[in-house]
Write a protein that holds these residues in place. Structure first.
Motif, PDB file in Angstrom:
ATOM      1  N   UNK A  14      52.077  39.331  47.019  1.00  0.00           N
ATOM      2  CA  UNK A  14      51.430  39.755  48.428  1.00  0.00           C
ATOM      3  C   UNK A  14      49.968  40.215  48.391  1.00  0.00           C
ATOM      4  N   UNK A  15      49.709  40.895  47.387  1.00  0.00           N
ATOM      5  CA  UNK A  15      48.151  41.486  47.116  1.00  0.00           C
ATOM      6  C   UNK A  15      47.485  40.199  46.993  1.00  0.00           C
ATOM      7  N   UNK A  16      47.857  39.369  46.183  1.00  0.00           N
ATOM      8  CA  UNK A  16      46.920  38.360  45.755  1.00  0.00           C
ATOM      9  C   UNK A  16      46.769  37.436  46.796  1.00  0.00           C
ATOM     10  N   UNK A  17      47.809  36.903  47.773  1.00  0.00           N
ATOM     11  CA  UNK A  17      47.580  36.179  48.828  1.00  0.00           C
ATOM     12  C   UNK A  17      46.878  36.893  50.084  1.00  0.00           C
ATOM     13  N   UNK A  18      46.964  38.099  50.045  1.00  0.00           N
ATOM     14  CA  UNK A  18      46.050  38.632  50.946  1.00  0.00           C
ATOM     15  C   UNK A  18      44.673  38.682  50.430  1.00  0.00           C
ATOM     16  N   UNK A  19      44.251  38.919  49.174  1.00  0.00           N
ATOM     17  CA  UNK A  19      42.980  39.117  48.959  1.00  0.00           C
ATOM     18  C   UNK A  19      42.277  37.538  48.994  1.00  0.00           C
ATOM     19  N   UNK A  20      43.195  36.607  48.332  1.00  0.00           N
ATOM     20  CA  UNK A  20      42.798  35.298  48.492  1.00  0.00           C
ATOM     21  C   UNK A  20      42.569  34.578  49.958  1.00  0.00           C
ATOM     22  N   UNK A  21      43.258  35.379  50.907  1.00  0.00           N
ATOM     23  CA  UNK A  21      43.139  34.476  52.200  1.00  0.00           C
ATOM     24  C   UNK A  21      42.073  34.855  52.761  1.00  0.00           C
ATOM     25  N   UNK A  22      41.238  35.900  52.599  1.00  0.00           N
ATOM     26  CA  UNK A  22      39.861  36.324  53.054  1.00  0.00           C
ATOM     27  C   UNK A  22      38.950  35.028  52.576  1.00  0.00           C
ATOM     28  N   UNK A  23      38.781  34.890  51.593  1.00  0.00           N
ATOM     29  CA  UNK A  23      38.212  33.701  50.963  1.00  0.00           C
ATOM     30  C   UNK A  23      38.335  32.341  51.379  1.00  0.00           C
ATOM     31  N   UNK A  24      39.758  32.128  51.574  1.00  0.00           N
ATOM     32  CA  UNK A  24      40.384  30.677  51.951  1.00  0.00           C
ATOM     33  C   UNK A  24      39.782  30.668  53.336  1.00  0.00           C
TER      34      UNK A  24
END
Length: 83
Positions: A14-24
């Motif tokens: 969840x943490x990785x997905x949330x962090x990468x979603x901003x860049x995505x």
């Protein structure tokens, strides 16, 4: 089916997905604004956070393709013959 986050625990996933979603999200806006150079950089940031993100990888390669094309005629269709 292969789990894209095999090496992550549920909390880490969840943490990785949330962090990468901003860049995505930023990368998608840049891509659809035809700013392929900055979009490529943003998709690269997504892959640094989550190297298993195949959608970000596809967009990264698509940015490379469009940047290297001499005449840019952009189409956002899913099924193209020149890909």
């Amino acid at each position: 089916m292969k789990d894209l986050f095999v090496s992550y625990s549920r909390k880490d996933k969840r943490k990785v997905m949330k962090e990468s979603d901003v860049f995505f999200q930023k990368a998608l806006k840049l891509f659809y604004s035809n700013d392929f150079y900055l979009a490529r950089n943003a998709f690269n940031e997504v892959l640094k956070l989550n190297e298993q993100d195949e959608i970000a990888r596809w967009y990264l390669f698509r940015c490379e393709y469009l940047l290297n094309k001499s005449e840019i005629e952009v189409s956002y269709g899913l099924f193209e013959s020149d890909v």
